[in-house]
Structure formats: C-alpha cells, structure tokens
Design a protein around this motif. Structure first.
Motif, PDB file in Angstrom:
ATOM      1  N   HIS A   1       0.860  -1.194   0.000  1.00 27.56           N
ATOM      2  CA  HIS A   1       0.000   0.000   0.000  1.00 27.56           C
ATOM      3  C   HIS A   1       0.889   1.235   0.000  1.00 27.56           C
ATOM      4  O   HIS A   1       1.595   1.508   0.963  1.00 27.56           O
TER       5      HIS A   1
ATOM      6  N   LYS B   1       0.110   4.294   0.102  1.00 33.95           N
ATOM      7  CA  LYS B   1      -0.326   5.455   0.886  1.00 33.95           C
ATOM      8  C   LYS B   1       0.623   5.674   2.051  1.00 33.95           C
ATOM      9  O   LYS B   1       0.636   6.741   2.651  1.00 33.95           O
ATOM     10  N   THR B   2       1.440   4.676   2.390  1.00 35.06           N
ATOM     11  CA  THR B   2       2.469   4.895   3.414  1.00 35.06           C
ATOM     12  C   THR B   2       3.615   5.720   2.839  1.00 35.06           C
ATOM     13  O   THR B   2       3.920   6.789   3.346  1.00 35.06           O
TER      14      THR B   2
ATOM     15  N   THR C   1      -7.824   1.404  -3.553  1.00 34.76           N
ATOM     16  CA  THR C   1      -8.503   0.540  -2.576  1.00 34.76           C
ATOM     17  C   THR C   1      -9.710   1.192  -1.906  1.00 34.76           C
ATOM     18  O   THR C   1     -10.321   0.594  -1.033  1.00 34.76           O
TER      19      THR C   1
ATOM     20  N   ARG D   1     -16.080  -1.073   7.910  1.00 35.79           N
ATOM     21  CA  ARG D   1     -15.837   0.252   7.314  1.00 35.79           C
ATOM     22  C   ARG D   1     -16.559   0.195   5.978  1.00 35.79           C
ATOM     23  O   ARG D   1     -17.784   0.099   5.959  1.00 35.79           O
TER      24      ARG D   1
ATOM     25  N   GLN E   1     -11.558  -7.731  -2.805  1.00 37.65           N
ATOM     26  CA  GLN E   1     -10.693  -7.151  -1.771  1.00 37.65           C
ATOM     27  C   GLN E   1     -11.416  -7.260  -0.428  1.00 37.65           C
ATOM     28  O   GLN E   1     -12.596  -6.918  -0.329  1.00 37.65           O
TER      29      GLN E   1
ATOM     30  N   TYR F   1     -10.235  -6.139   3.384  1.00 30.52           N
ATOM     31  CA  TYR F   1      -9.156  -5.645   4.257  1.00 30.52           C
ATOM     32  C   TYR F   1      -9.594  -5.712   5.715  1.00 30.52           C
ATOM     33  O   TYR F   1     -10.608  -5.114   6.089  1.00 30.52           O
TER      34      TYR F   1
ATOM     35  N   GLY G   1      -4.880  -7.844   3.650  1.00 33.30           N
ATOM     36  CA  GLY G   1      -3.706  -7.835   4.521  1.00 33.30           C
ATOM     37  C   GLY G   1      -3.016  -6.502   4.674  1.00 33.30           C
ATOM     38  O   GLY G   1      -3.003  -5.666   3.779  1.00 33.30           O
ATOM     39  N   GLY G   2      -2.450  -6.306   5.860  1.00 31.50           N
ATOM     40  CA  GLY G   2      -1.615  -5.146   6.161  1.00 31.50           C
ATOM     41  C   GLY G   2      -0.371  -5.649   6.875  1.00 31.50           C
ATOM     42  O   GLY G   2      -0.141  -6.876   6.960  1.00 31.50           O
ATOM     43  N   THR G   3       0.392  -4.735   7.410  1.00 34.55           N
ATOM     44  CA  THR G   3       1.657  -5.107   8.060  1.00 34.55           C
ATOM     45  C   THR G   3       1.449  -6.116   9.193  1.00 34.55           C
ATOM     46  O   THR G   3       2.248  -7.029   9.377  1.00 34.55           O
TER      47      THR G   3
ATOM     48  N   GLN H   1      -1.342  -6.618   0.884  1.00 37.46           N
ATOM     49  CA  GLN H   1      -1.196  -5.165   0.687  1.00 37.46           C
ATOM     50  C   GLN H   1      -0.509  -4.443   1.856  1.00 37.46           C
ATOM     51  O   GLN H   1      -0.954  -3.366   2.238  1.00 37.46           O
ATOM     52  N   PRO H   2       0.545  -4.952   2.459  1.00 35.53           N
ATOM     53  CA  PRO H   2       1.119  -4.239   3.596  1.00 35.53           C
ATOM     54  C   PRO H   2       1.760  -2.917   3.170  1.00 35.53           C
ATOM     55  O   PRO H   2       2.263  -2.817   2.050  1.00 35.53           O
ATOM     56  N   GLY H   3       1.736  -1.939   4.050  1.00 34.30           N
ATOM     57  CA  GLY H   3       2.326  -0.641   3.717  1.00 34.30           C
ATOM     58  C   GLY H   3       3.333  -0.175   4.753  1.00 34.30           C
ATOM     59  O   GLY H   3       4.459   0.181   4.437  1.00 34.30           O
TER      60      GLY H   3
ATOM     61  N   TYR I   1       2.753   0.013  15.663  1.00 35.52           N
ATOM     62  CA  TYR I   1       2.995  -1.328  15.123  1.00 35.52           C
ATOM     63  C   TYR I   1       4.082  -2.047  15.922  1.00 35.52           C
ATOM     64  O   TYR I   1       4.006  -3.251  16.160  1.00 35.52           O
TER      65      TYR I   1
HETATM   66  C1  LIG Z   1      -7.170  -1.234   2.146  1.00 39.73           C
HETATM   67  C2  LIG Z   1      -5.866  -1.229   2.877  1.00 39.73           C
HETATM   68  N1  LIG Z   1      -4.945  -2.159   2.564  1.00 39.73           N
HETATM   69  C3  LIG Z   1      -3.749  -2.202   3.175  1.00 39.73           C
HETATM   70  C4  LIG Z   1      -3.412  -1.275   4.144  1.00 39.73           C
HETATM   71  C5  LIG Z   1      -1.993  -1.329   4.686  1.00 39.73           C
HETATM   72  O1  LIG Z   1      -1.895  -1.349   6.013  1.00 39.73           O
HETATM   73  P1  LIG Z   1      -0.554  -1.078   6.827  1.00 39.73           P
HETATM   74  O2  LIG Z   1      -0.017   0.270   6.479  1.00 39.73           O
HETATM   75  O3  LIG Z   1      -1.084  -1.119   8.188  1.00 39.73           O
HETATM   76  O4  LIG Z   1       0.376  -2.151   6.480  1.00 39.73           O
HETATM   77  C6  LIG Z   1      -4.348  -0.306   4.520  1.00 39.73           C
HETATM   78  C7  LIG Z   1      -4.053   0.649   5.595  1.00 39.73           C
HETATM   79  O5  LIG Z   1      -4.858   1.348   6.129  1.00 39.73           O
HETATM   80  C8  LIG Z   1      -5.608  -0.272   3.860  1.00 39.73           C
HETATM   81  O6  LIG Z   1      -6.533   0.657   4.148  1.00 39.73           O
END
Ligand SMILES: Cc1ncc(COP(=O)(O)O)c(C=O)c1O
Length: 367
Positions: free
Chosen positions: A46, A48-49, A89, A147, A175, A177, A221-223, A239-241, A250
C-alpha cells in the motif's frame, strides 16, 4: 541558505526533518518480501504509506507486482511516474472523482478500482460508457472491519450479479481488508481472528467463481496480518504498507520483526525548568492520532504535544531531563502514514551521511 546535498552529514540538516535509515529500511523490505514470497503470494504494497514513486520503485525492484493507493489523486502521481499496476482501494464516488478517473484510465488502462455498491458501480459504468472505456474492478468485501465493503453472502453475490450486467466493468477480484485486526498485540488472537476473516474472503471468492465470475485476484492484509493472510489458500496477494518504516504503534503490537527506520529529527529550543525541555517538533511534524511519538533510545523521556510547533519533554519519573538547548533528538512516530503526510522530503541516510532526498510526492493527495 543551506540546501541539503547528497553526501552531507546529518548534522548539517535543519530541523524538524524526516530521516530514513536506509540500512534499516532495506532490511525491512527484504524481510517482508522474503517471508511473503516464500508463501507464494504476490505483494502489492500500500503506497499510501510511502507517498513516493522513488520508494514505490524500490518496492517493485524488490519483487512487488504493483501497488495500492487509497485515492485517485495518489494514483495520478504514481501512474504518471510509471507505476502502472495500481489498485485504488477506496470506493470512487462523485462526479469530480469519476471524471478524474476517466482521464487517468485513458492514459493508464491497467488501473483497477474497488466497488461496494450498486450506485457506485452504475455511476462508474455510466461515465465509462460515455467515454467508451472499460475497467477491471474488485468487489470490496466487509470481512469484519465494518468500514466500507459489501456484506458477504447474498449481498455480495447480488452486487456481483449487477456488476456482471454492466458492460464497462469487468469483475476480476475481491478485496477484503481486515484493518481492525492489524494492531492486536496477542499474536495468537491476531492470527486466529485473521484466519476467520480470510475464510469469509476466500469463501466469497469461491462463490463468485461458482456464479461464473473470473475471480483472479483475492487481495487483503496489512503489516500486522500479511504473513498470516499469505498462508491461507485462495489469497493471491497482500497489501502491507507500514512495514517499510514501521512506527511505535505497530512496534508495540508486532515486536521487532521490522525495525523503526524513520525518525523525525528535532532540536531542543528551550529548557524552561530542569524537569522540562521543549523541542521544535509539534503537531505539524509528528502526528499523535495513534499515541505519542517516542524518543529514540531514551524511553525514560516522554513526549507531550505542545501545540503546532512545539513538543514538551519530561522525564517519566519527574526527574531532571538530561538535555541541553541545541541538543538534536530523533523521534519515532506513533503513526507513520499521518506523520509522513506532514513532511515535504525524506532525508535518507546511511550511517549519518545523506544518500538520497525524495520528495513526498503524494503528500496531501486526499481526493
Ligand atoms: C485497504 C488497505 N490495505 C492495506 C493497508 C496497509 O496497512 P498497513 O499500512 O497497516 O500495512 C491499509 C491501511 O490502512 C488499507 O486501508
């Protein structure tokens, strides 16, 4: 005026500045990729990080198949910088965003989006039909976060059926999450609840395949959960970020599997009493939505927000704070995404020498 240059020592930087320890960041990337690729899932970090095409390219070079972004405006920056395989996403609703999306997919047809409502799907179909364009979509499923996401079962199948009637949309994935599970401290509880959420996700994918949809992507998935998700048969990508830099939130949940690779460098600007020091990093430099930042290497000193531009440091046992005016300190953010969004540049160093300066290119791209 001093302009930071590659090769400069960190001591020359003005503060507050956002620092990346490249050795730690590279280890985080290698470690996540190694653990996930061993489990045969694709990694779609992801973005967005990181908010930076330069960093997205590093993730791709390490084996990521593409990236996720949350917003159309982020997708514009990443796609124009050559990151073509992107999944947005978040649901895209409203004419201004839809119009922007149309312009974007004219140039970048590989872009994928999520849909969780009939209204959303129909509006997307209509604007694409007018532009004679088509798009691959994923059904966004609620796997327990409550959500966005259509409910599993009949609601998901009904929506998929409707999407199937819309000529401009091609349903190719699901998807789901599980954001509500990322920071559970107990690893067994996190794993068990994640497996339950994954069950909902892969069962829905199977139902939709039975209904005739070519569901090739099952993404999640995330971190905090990526490694657990990756073990579930039927999950195709994660999708970890945050793992690339980590944060204290974390770190408290996951322990030290990934290192805190990003800090905010700051200066002690005032020392009004022996028990109080004030630094030049306040709410405009360090976010506090997930708790207080921590002073690197000194857990007996606590940070308190002192307004937009100040942070107040006290000793956790009310003793004298052993700091002097002019001291330079590094803070580990409590929430990495929202902190990065406050800064213009990453100052990336190895052993204290600047090796790269990357703009935070999607900073503020919230639309
Ligand atoms: C849809 C989606 N996927 C993946 C992530 C990644 O999560 P993280 O940054 O906690 O790894 C997020 C984070 O909010 C998310 O909203």
């Amino acid at each position: 005026m001093y302009q930071p240059q590659i090769g400069d020592a960190l001591e020359l930087l003005d503060t507050p500045s956002m620092l990346v320890d490249l050795t730690l960041m590279e280890a985080n990337i290698a470690s996540m990729m190694q653990r996930l690729q061993a489990r045969k899932v694709h990694v779609r970090p992801h973005l967005k990080t990181v908010k930076s095409p330069a960093l997205a390219r590093k993730l791709l070079a390490a084996g990521a198949i593409g990236g996720c972004v949350a917003k159309v405006s982020e997708a514009e920056v990443m796609a124009d910088a050559g990151i073509e395989d992107l999944l947005i996403t978040t649901e895209i609703i409203g004419q201004p965003k839809l119009a922007r999306l149309v312009s974007l997919i004219q140039k970048h047809p590989a872009l994928k989006v999520v849909v969780d409502s009939l209204a959303g799907a129909q509006a997307l179909h209509q604007i694409l039909a007018e532009a004679r364009l088509e798009i691959n979509v994923l059904l966004d499923l609620n796997v327990g976060q409550n959500r966005c996401g259509v409910n599993p079962g009949a609601d998901a199948r009904t929506l998929a059926h409707h999407i199937g009637t819309l000529s401009q949309l091609h349903l190719i994935g699901v998807q789901g999450y599980e954001g509500h599970l990322q920071h559970i401290h107990n690893p067994e509880e996190r794993a068990q609840r994640c497996r339950q959420a994954m069950q909902i996700l892969v069962e829905t994918a199977t139902q939709l395949r039975t209904d005739g949809f070519p569901i090739d992507i099952v993404t999640t998935g995330g971190t905090g959960t990526a490694e657990i998700c990756a073990e579930v048969d039927g999950v195709t990508e994660v999708q970890p970020g945050s793992f690339i830099f980590m944060d204290t939130d974390y770190h408290h949940a996951l322990g030290s599997s990934y290192a805190n690779a990003l800090t905010i460098l700051s200066t002690v600007i005032s020392r009004p009493t022996p028990t109080r020091a004030v630094v030049d990093a306040g709410l405009k430099s360090l976010s506090t939505d997930s708790g207080m930042p921590e002073l690197k290497g000194q857990d007996d000193i606590a940070y308190h927000p002192g307004g937009d531009e100040h942070g107040i440091l006290t000793s956790t046992d009310n003793a004298t704070v052993p700091l002097e005016i002019g001291d330079r300190l590094e803070f580990i953010p409590s929430h990495i995404d929202t902190t990065i969004n406050l800064h213009d540049y990453y100052y990336a160093h190895r052993n204290g020498i600047l090796e790269a300066i990357w703009p935070v290119a999607t900073r503020g791209k919230v639309q």
